[in-house]
Write a protein that holds these residues in place. Structure first.
Motif, short mmCIF file in Angstrom:
data_model
loop_
_atom_site.label_atom_id
_atom_site.label_comp_id
_atom_site.label_asym_id
_atom_site.label_seq_id
_atom_site.Cartn_x
_atom_site.Cartn_y
_atom_site.Cartn_z
N ALA A 36 1.22 -0.47 -3.96
CA ALA A 36 1.81 -1.75 -4.34
C ALA A 36 2.79 -2.25 -3.28
O ALA A 36 2.85 -3.45 -2.99
N GLY A 37 3.57 -1.32 -2.71
CA GLY A 37 4.52 -1.71 -1.68
C GLY A 37 3.82 -2.28 -0.46
O GLY A 37 4.24 -3.30 0.10
N ARG A 38 2.73 -1.66 -0.06
CA ARG A 38 2.00 -2.16 1.11
C ARG A 38 1.26 -3.46 0.81
O ARG A 38 1.04 -4.28 1.70
N MET A 39 0.87 -3.63 -0.45
CA MET A 39 0.18 -4.87 -0.82
C MET A 39 1.13 -6.06 -0.94
O MET A 39 0.72 -7.21 -0.74
N ALA A 40 2.40 -5.82 -1.29
CA ALA A 40 3.32 -6.91 -1.61
C ALA A 40 3.46 -7.93 -0.47
O ALA A 40 3.34 -9.14 -0.70
N PRO A 41 3.72 -7.51 0.78
CA PRO A 41 3.79 -8.50 1.86
C PRO A 41 2.44 -9.17 2.12
O PRO A 41 2.38 -10.35 2.50
N GLN A 42 1.37 -8.42 1.92
CA GLN A 42 0.03 -8.96 2.11
C GLN A 42 -0.23 -10.11 1.14
O GLN A 42 -0.71 -11.18 1.52
N GLU A 43 0.11 -9.87 -0.15
CA GLU A 43 -0.06 -10.94 -1.15
C GLU A 43 0.94 -12.06 -0.91
O GLU A 43 0.61 -13.24 -1.03
N GLY A 44 2.18 -11.70 -0.56
CA GLY A 44 3.19 -12.72 -0.29
C GLY A 44 2.79 -13.62 0.86
O GLY A 44 2.97 -14.85 0.80
N ALA A 45 2.23 -13.02 1.92
CA ALA A 45 1.80 -13.82 3.07
C ALA A 45 0.72 -14.82 2.66
O ALA A 45 0.71 -15.97 3.13
#
Length: 375
Positions: free
Chosen positions: A137-146
């Motif tokens: 989830a931590g690695r996905m968060a910036p990906q989704e945010g971007a």
């Protein structure tokens, strides 16, 4: 022991509680594995893979619940599953009771043994069954945010890493645990300017030693948060209090101080969220907008990358599942203090402090439910 693996039926939940390799390991210990047909399809595991590993395939979720002594899942049971759960049945899964009052009362009523992945805790305070999904989830968060910073998706229209001659986006990460650290690393890797906040100065010192130069640390308090969000493009909420509700670090009134199109990703939403205006969303309908601020609050983010997530989760849960199956839940929890902390609701009684406090319920000493049954 008879162990059941049902298909997950939560919206867009593609993970499965056990891989074929996990089935093979439990079979090696002499246990019977019942897997619902199609349970692993979303994660890339065919029914034939489970059969080859030694599982028996059952056609319906009711068949699995009806025959199993222990259920191994990923997400908490939803309302459709409540009637299927039997008294004294062991459920080994994520529960997040502190953010689910209806779920809590339902499990009390069913008198099941609810052992929650997220509160299994080692002596050093590490949460071994939460860590792998926190990493995802931590690695996905910036990906989704971007993605949601893009203008067609109602974001500010800013590229996270910028380009030569144009400043990168500013990312604020609230919480420097597993989720926050992974989020900061990925956001920094994408070229963003990152600020990570926490109240643990020792942890901030550790991060300062190994994070790249585009990550700065700052002590977390209301004043610093209020100042930072005025110029932040993406906020990642990564606060965790094991087994309890997350505190609201960003309140409704703060939204008006943010720039239109700012994106909030609240990874803590399955524990009530650390952003007051967040409510659980799904991969099918992941965002909503309040005061021109985009909220991404998917409660099962790792479900979007189920192959990676299922493998990572089984790697962590399998040794505990083997212990529970080999010894029985009472003996296993008496022997293993970390596993004992995973017990949340047992035989209709709440035995975990955070859950009792969340809903004003009486707390029963876990030692009471671990007393061996005598003839």
């Amino acid at each position: 022991m008879i162990i059941g693996v049902p298909k997950e039926i939560k919206n867009n939940e593609n993970r499965v509680g056990l891989t074929p390799a996990g089935v093979a390991e439990l079979r090696k210990h002499g246990h019977t594995l019942l897997v619902q047909a199609g349970a692993g399809g979303g994660s890339g595991f065919d029914d034939a893979d489970y059969e080859q590993a030694g599982a028996q395939l059952l056609p319906t979720i009711a068949d699995v619940y009806g025959q199993a002594d222990m259920i191994i899942k990923v997400k908490e049971p939803i309302a459709e599953e409540y009637p299927l759960i039997k008294e004294n049945q062991l459920l080994f899964t994520y529960f997040h009771f502190a953010s689910g009052e209806a779920l809590t009362h339902a499990m009390i009523e069913r008198k099941a043994i609810c052992l929650a992945y997220e509160t299994v805790e080692l002596p050093n305070r590490a949460l071994p069954l939460l860590i792998p999904m926190s990493e995802v989830a931590g690695r996905m968060a910036p990906q989704e945010g971007a993605k949601y910073l893009e203008k067609p998706l109602k974001g500010r229209g800013i590229l996270l890493g910028g380009v030569p001659g144009v400043k990168p986006a500013h990312v604020l990460v609230l919480g420097a645990g597993i989720v926050g650290t992974q989020a900061a690393k990925v956001a920094a890797g994408l070229g963003a300017q990152v600020t990570i906040m926490d109240i643990n100065l020792n942890r901030l010192r550790e991060l300062d030693d190994f994070m790249p130069k585009n990550v700065v640390t700052q002590y977390s308090n209301e004043y610093n948060i209020r100042e930072a969000i005025k110029t932040t493009d993406l906020v990642v909420g990564a606060v965790l209090i094991p087994g309890a509700k997350a505190p609201h670090l960003i309140t409704r009134d703060m939204l008006k101080t943010m720039r239109p199109g700012t994106v909030l990703v609240d990874v803590a939403v399955d524990q009530g969220g650390c952003i007051e205006t967040c409510r659980p969303t799904t991969h099918e309908d992941p965002t909503f907008i309040i005061d021109d601020v985009v909220h991404y609050c998917v409660a099962n983010m790792p479900g979007a990358v189920p192959y990676t997530s299922t493998l990572a989760l089984t790697n962590a849960t399998l040794p505990y599942a083997v212990k529970l199956a080999n010894l029985g839940w009472q003996a296993a929890c008496r022997q293993d203090a970390a596993l004992r902390l995973g017990l949340n609701v047992v035989h209709g009684e709440v035995v975990y402090k955070g859950v009792a406090e969340a809903w004003g319920l009486p707390l029963v000493d876990v030692a009471h439910v671990l007393e061996p049954v005598t003839a």
